[in-house]
Design a protein around this motif. Structure first.
Motif, short mmCIF file in Angstrom:
data_model
loop_
_atom_site.label_atom_id
_atom_site.label_comp_id
_atom_site.label_asym_id
_atom_site.label_seq_id
_atom_site.Cartn_x
_atom_site.Cartn_y
_atom_site.Cartn_z
N ILE A 47 0.68 -1.16 0.09
CA ILE A 47 0.07 0.01 0.03
C ILE A 47 0.99 1.11 -0.01
N PRO A 48 0.58 2.16 -0.73
CA PRO A 48 1.69 3.45 -1.10
C PRO A 48 1.57 4.14 0.35
N GLY A 49 2.68 4.80 0.88
CA GLY A 49 2.64 5.49 1.90
C GLY A 49 1.82 6.87 2.05
N ASN A 50 1.23 7.36 0.89
CA ASN A 50 0.69 8.48 1.17
C ASN A 50 -0.76 8.09 1.95
N PHE A 51 -1.34 6.89 1.84
CA PHE A 51 -2.54 6.57 2.47
C PHE A 51 -2.26 6.51 4.02
N ILE A 52 -0.88 6.38 4.45
CA ILE A 52 -0.69 6.21 5.96
C ILE A 52 -0.61 7.97 6.39
N ARG A 53 -0.11 8.86 5.58
CA ARG A 53 -0.28 10.29 5.76
C ARG A 53 -1.59 10.74 5.98
N ASP A 54 -2.41 10.17 5.12
CA ASP A 54 -3.79 10.66 4.83
C ASP A 54 -4.47 10.24 6.28
N LEU A 55 -4.14 8.94 6.71
CA LEU A 55 -4.58 8.36 7.92
C LEU A 55 -4.21 9.28 9.04
N LEU A 56 -3.16 9.61 9.15
CA LEU A 56 -2.41 10.22 10.45
C LEU A 56 -2.91 11.84 10.15
N GLY A 57 -3.53 12.26 9.19
CA GLY A 57 -3.88 13.44 9.05
C GLY A 57 -2.52 14.50 8.69
N LYS A 58 -1.67 13.81 7.87
CA LYS A 58 -0.46 14.97 7.59
C LYS A 58 -0.61 15.11 6.03
#
Length: 261
Positions: free
Chosen positions: A250-261
């Motif tokens: 899974i691309p890391g930008n979805f992590i950033r979205d989930l963390l609100g960054k």
């Protein structure tokens, strides 16, 4: 000034060897970078599981996670987090921190947020903070780029030691969450499928059960660009005995979205 044929031939051989020597030097430099990067990444790698005092073993080890942000925030796959926790028997979610020599320190953890569409979850663990990894812009990843991932293949069967594999981004391809069955696949469901489609990284690296939730990172910098979430195999058994060598992240930008960054 005259130049002999032997001298010209030597010059041509030297010129032809330059690209090869360049590749060898770059390859050696890349390997050296990965050696150093692994040592930086490993302290941020944790296991994910549950604890139940009356169970044997008490700790059920499910998959991998990694620490970001404040050193207590853990990223893993949504499918690694148990769907049901047995509260009546006092089962609790745990993050397993490597302590060296194959030992692990189980820490209590809570689920902070979950993104089932992109198979991501955020946990918060107790105790002192660990070194955190940085999540970069996954839109910068390109097909042909070499990346590495570190986690716990086959969970605790090989001991509680983080293991690193490498893989090339062989494709950036679109996936979608399938419908439960064909009877629910009406016009509205088809539109929803199209809306839920998103790109993932396809790697030519081999991952095994237990690697789910591992960070996918740049070998030179250690910056996280994705999260390993599945392999191309029909069954869990075939993933062990006959791995396909095709892994998805899974691309890391979805992590950033989930963390609100």
């Amino acid at each position: 000034m005259k130049i002999s044929r032997n001298a010209l031939a030597s010059c041509w051989r030297a010129l032809l060897l330059l690209p090869v020597l360049g590749l060898l030097v770059c390859g050696a430099a890349g390997a050296a970078d990965l050696v150093q990067t692994i040592q930086t990444v490993k302290p941020s790698i944790v296991g994910i599981g549950t604890y139940l005092a009356l169970r044997s073993p008490a700790v059920s080890f499910v998959g991998t996670g990694f620490v970001v942000g404040d050193g207590l925030t853990v990223i893993t796959n949504a499918h690694v987090v148990p769907a049901v926790i047995d509260d009546e028997r006092k089962e609790t979610l745990r993050v397993l921190v490597p302590k060296g020599g194959g030992a692990a320190e189980p820490r209590e953890a809570v689920l902070v947020s979950i993104d089932k569409l992109h198979d991501l979850a955020v946990l918060k663990m107790s105790g002192p903070p660990l070194p955190a990894l940085r999540v970069g812009d996954s839109a910068t990843a390109r097909e042909g780029q070499m990346l590495a991932f570190t986690g716990f293949p086959l969970t605790s069967i090989l001991g509680f030691h983080p293991v690193t594999h490498r893989g090339m981004v062989s494709a950036i391809t679109v996936v979608a969450t399938p419908a439960p069955n064909s009877r629910t696949l009406d016009a509205k469901a088809i539109v929803q499928l199209q809306r839920s489609a998103y790109e993932v990284f396809q790697l030519d690296g081999t991952a095994y059960p237990g690697f789910s939730g591992s960070p996918l990172y740049d070998p030179e910098t250690g910056v996280v660009l994705g999260v390993i979430n599945k392999v191309l195999n029909a069954t869990k058994e075939s993933a062990i005995t006959a791995p396909s060598g095709i892994t998805y992240a899974i691309p890391g930008n979805f992590i950033r979205d989930l963390l609100g960054k």
